[in-house]
Design a protein around this motif. Structure first.
Motif, short mmCIF file in Angstrom:
data_model
loop_
_atom_site.label_atom_id
_atom_site.label_comp_id
_atom_site.label_asym_id
_atom_site.label_seq_id
_atom_site.Cartn_x
_atom_site.Cartn_y
_atom_site.Cartn_z
N ALA B 65 45.45 42.80 32.25
CA ALA B 65 46.63 42.74 31.38
C ALA B 65 46.69 43.96 30.46
CB ALA B 65 46.62 41.44 30.57
N ALA B 66 45.52 44.36 29.96
CA ALA B 66 45.47 45.53 29.07
C ALA B 66 45.92 46.79 29.81
CB ALA B 66 44.06 45.71 28.51
N LEU B 67 45.49 46.92 31.06
CA LEU B 67 45.86 48.11 31.84
C LEU B 67 47.35 48.15 32.16
CD1 LEU B 67 42.90 48.39 34.38
CD2 LEU B 67 43.47 49.98 32.51
N VAL B 68 47.93 46.97 32.36
CA VAL B 68 49.31 46.90 32.82
C VAL B 68 50.30 46.83 31.66
CG1 VAL B 68 50.90 45.43 34.15
CG2 VAL B 68 48.64 45.95 35.07
N ALA B 69 49.78 46.59 30.46
CA ALA B 69 50.65 46.40 29.29
C ALA B 69 51.58 47.59 29.05
CB ALA B 69 49.79 46.13 28.05
N SER B 70 51.16 48.79 29.45
CA SER B 70 52.02 49.96 29.26
C SER B 70 53.03 50.11 30.40
CB SER B 70 51.16 51.22 29.16
OG SER B 70 50.46 51.42 30.38
N ARG B 71 53.07 49.15 31.30
CA ARG B 71 54.06 49.07 32.38
C ARG B 71 54.15 50.36 33.20
NH1 ARG B 71 57.19 44.44 30.85
NH2 ARG B 71 58.97 45.04 32.13
N PRO B 72 53.03 50.77 33.83
CA PRO B 72 53.10 51.95 34.70
C PRO B 72 54.07 51.72 35.87
CG PRO B 72 51.03 50.74 35.00
CD PRO B 72 51.70 50.16 33.79
N ASP B 73 54.72 52.82 36.28
CA ASP B 73 55.67 52.74 37.39
C ASP B 73 54.96 52.71 38.73
OD1 ASP B 73 58.17 53.37 35.72
OD2 ASP B 73 56.83 55.06 35.28
N LEU B 74 53.76 53.26 38.74
CA LEU B 74 53.02 53.40 39.99
C LEU B 74 51.56 53.06 39.71
CD1 LEU B 74 52.56 54.49 42.90
CD2 LEU B 74 52.55 56.80 41.94
N ILE B 75 51.04 52.13 40.49
CA ILE B 75 49.64 51.70 40.31
C ILE B 75 48.89 51.94 41.62
CG2 ILE B 75 48.11 49.73 39.84
CD1 ILE B 75 50.50 48.44 38.31
N PHE B 76 47.77 52.65 41.53
CA PHE B 76 46.86 52.76 42.66
C PHE B 76 45.68 51.84 42.39
CE2 PHE B 76 49.01 56.90 42.64
CZ PHE B 76 49.32 57.09 43.99
N HIS B 77 45.44 50.90 43.31
CA HIS B 77 44.29 50.01 43.13
C HIS B 77 43.24 50.36 44.19
CE1 HIS B 77 41.60 46.84 42.49
NE2 HIS B 77 42.11 45.93 43.28
N LEU B 78 42.29 51.22 43.79
CA LEU B 78 41.25 51.69 44.70
C LEU B 78 39.89 51.06 44.40
CD1 LEU B 78 41.97 55.53 44.19
CD2 LEU B 78 43.23 53.95 45.64
N ALA B 79 39.81 50.31 43.29
CA ALA B 79 38.51 49.83 42.82
C ALA B 79 37.96 48.75 43.73
CB ALA B 79 38.64 49.28 41.41
N ALA B 80 36.68 48.85 44.06
CA ALA B 80 36.03 47.81 44.86
C ALA B 80 34.52 47.93 44.75
CB ALA B 80 36.45 47.91 46.32
N VAL B 81 33.87 46.77 44.83
CA VAL B 81 32.44 46.75 45.10
C VAL B 81 32.31 47.00 46.60
CG1 VAL B 81 30.43 45.23 45.24
CG2 VAL B 81 31.90 45.18 43.22
N VAL B 82 31.50 47.98 46.98
CA VAL B 82 31.48 48.36 48.40
C VAL B 82 30.76 47.34 49.27
CG1 VAL B 82 31.70 50.82 47.90
CG2 VAL B 82 29.41 49.78 48.14
N SER B 83 30.93 47.55 50.56
CA SER B 83 30.51 46.61 51.59
C SER B 83 29.07 46.09 51.42
CB SER B 83 30.66 47.31 52.94
OG SER B 83 30.41 46.42 53.98
N GLY B 84 28.13 47.01 51.34
CA GLY B 84 26.73 46.60 51.27
C GLY B 84 26.45 45.77 50.02
N GLU B 85 27.01 46.20 48.88
CA GLU B 85 26.76 45.49 47.63
C GLU B 85 27.45 44.12 47.63
OE1 GLU B 85 27.83 47.62 44.08
OE2 GLU B 85 26.65 46.28 42.81
N ALA B 86 28.67 44.05 48.19
CA ALA B 86 29.39 42.77 48.24
C ALA B 86 28.66 41.77 49.15
CB ALA B 86 30.82 42.98 48.73
#
Lengths: 330, 330
Positions: B65-86
């Motif tokens: 919510a904090a990240l989106v509060a400024s209402r960005p027009d374009l959001i890239f969601h690249l974050a992930a825990v990678v395969s081996g760690e997940a």
């Protein structure tokens, strides 16, 4: 053997609880205890063993853990907010159908972290996990492209079921139910309601409305067949399932015209004349995107069985609902 | 235009932030502000406009919510825990990859409930949503049968992306990235690491270990191509996507032998002699279940482009990593 049925107050859940109580065993093992859970207190069938009925909301914190604390050997997870409601109420649909399902799966995992525990878990999915674009004949390897939030939630449930099973948290099996016809009870507002009512009402001399054309084709099984799927899913050897833990159940691909013709053969022209054609473009549009036929060879090879004609489906309804109702009243 | 990149400290995220900062615009609209977020503070590229870098854990309550509060027009969601760690840490994988993604999607929905808001949201998925049984050539309508928890979490992300987009909550597009080669940096312990190291190390005169046979085939794109996919996904008209909101990106189907032959053509026999064959059955078994080739015509028709030979991929690495590193040192 201890059994937990979540969603035991629904039409399918009630039939399942009665069938288990009557059989008294699963895979040859006697049933010691049954817990029937739902959002309302489910009715208890006659059962010589221990039987509890509890009202519980699976999406409430702690609810799933409380249900699983007694470590049932066999869990049926039938509970869901239905399609129309999940579409109308975004939060409720995700809360019950996604969060509730995940809470149950997590509760099993937490139990297993205390000491070894791996129940059989039977999950009901739905053919609405499939959406456009759809081939005329849909196989078990069709990609999941749901067109509703309900279908999305069921598809996510299938993915979680496969991952938790792969990790040995439980021994999961998902079954995608066909549209159930003839549903007992009163007409409801579901878009699919007419698939049952055009047979159910004329069989008791009442009028029914048909909102689509006779050429509409869909995929069906009786409530008795659905009950059989659940009992069979509880018993089969799941080792052959591999990663495809959810299976499209067998069914009958039939048109509305096929339904009406079967009604004529069983109950005569007087019955079919009670079907009033009242075209409804909204319902026709909804139905147009629905699957029409499935290749259920995988389920059949695993021993799942459905009806092969609508006459059979109608006779099942007469035996299970009309004749038994008469004998219950007698 | 305001842009939010979640996962901006990763290899792909850093390249994306630099590319956007250099271009200064998306779809012809000038970039006013960029917010770079990750679990550690991302580095900030030179950018004349407003730019923030924040350390935030998307799975923490309120973070999305904090990240989106400024209402960005374009959001890239690249974050992930990678395969081996997940796979190793069940809770962390589900918490970040499923709950974090859902928290982001929900944060956008909550913003939209205050007043109209519908950003473009670009989500990175992966070809590991596909598992056995796999055909030799995999199309965009292949069913999702992930063999890992990471693949399951990405597949669920794809389903949520489609449902939230269908409901008009955001304008979502998912891209399934090929295995990235040549990854810059040091060798790591990922099973796929050798696909990069057998080229990267010999190019700088160092030895590399090849744990599988030359006939192993897989699906590749360069970091530069991956960056291009993201930029293109931010700009294309999504109306043609229908319910299939996630697209397998184009790539290059190549064998290890193809990789080595390309290395020979670019850097000579001296380079290929630095590859030491050291068969590893564990890695070979993991790789055996991986996809080998995709039909990416849908992505190509939408204008996504990848390399068409491993020589090209090696030259891209030399230009982007080795020559630019030299010029940065100079």
């Amino acid at each position: 053997m201890d059994i937990l049925i979540i969603g035991a107050a629904g039409m399918i859940g009630r039939k399942l609880a009665r069938a288990l109580a009557t059989a008294g065993k699963v895979s040859g093992r006697p049933i010691r205890r049954m817990v029937l859970a739902d959002i309302v207190v489910p009715e208890k069938p006659d059962f010589p063993g221990e039987i509890d009925a509890v009202a519980i909301d699976l999406s409430n914190p702690g609810a799933a853990a409380a249900l699983v604390a007694s470590r049932p050997d066999l869990i049926f997870h039938l509970a869901a907010v239905v399609s129309g409601e999940a579409e109308a109420d975004f939060d409720k649909g995700y809360s019950v159908n996604l969060d509730g399902t995940r809470a149950l799966f997590e509760a099993v995992r937490r139990e297993g972290m205390q000491r070894p525990y791996m129940p059989r878990l039977v999950f009901t999915s739905s053919i609405v996990v499939f959406g456009e674009p759809l081939p005329p004949m849909i196989s078990d390897t069709q990609c999941l492209t749901p067109l509703t939030s309900y279908g999305t939630q069921k598809a996510i449930g299938e993915l979680l079921l496969a991952d938790y099973s792969r990790r040995g948290i439980f021994d999961g099996i998902g079954i995608r139910l066909p549209t159930i016809s003839i549903r007992p009870g009163k007409p409801n507002k579901a878009a699919s309601g007419f698939f049952s009512s055009i047979l159910r009402e004329p069989l008791i001399g009442e009028e029914a409305v048909l909102p689509v054309s006779d050429t509409v084709r869909h995929w069906f099984a009786s409530p008795r067949a659905a009950n059989g799927f659940l009992l069979h899913a509880a018993e089969i050897d799941t080792r052959s399932l591999g990663q495809l833990r959810t299976i499209t159940m067998p069914g009958l691909s039939a048109t509305v015209g096929d339904q009406i013709e079967a009604l004529r053969r069983v109950a005569g022209d007087a019955a079919t004349r009670l079907i009033r054609r009242e075209p409804n473009a909204t319902i026709a549009n909804i139905i147009a995107g629905w699957p029409q036929n499935f290749d259920a060879r995988r389920a059949e090879a695993l021993g799942f069985r459905a009806e092969t004609s609508f006459e059979e489906i109608i006779r099942v309804h007469i035996e299970d609902e009309l004749e038994s109702a008469v004998s219950e009243r007698a």
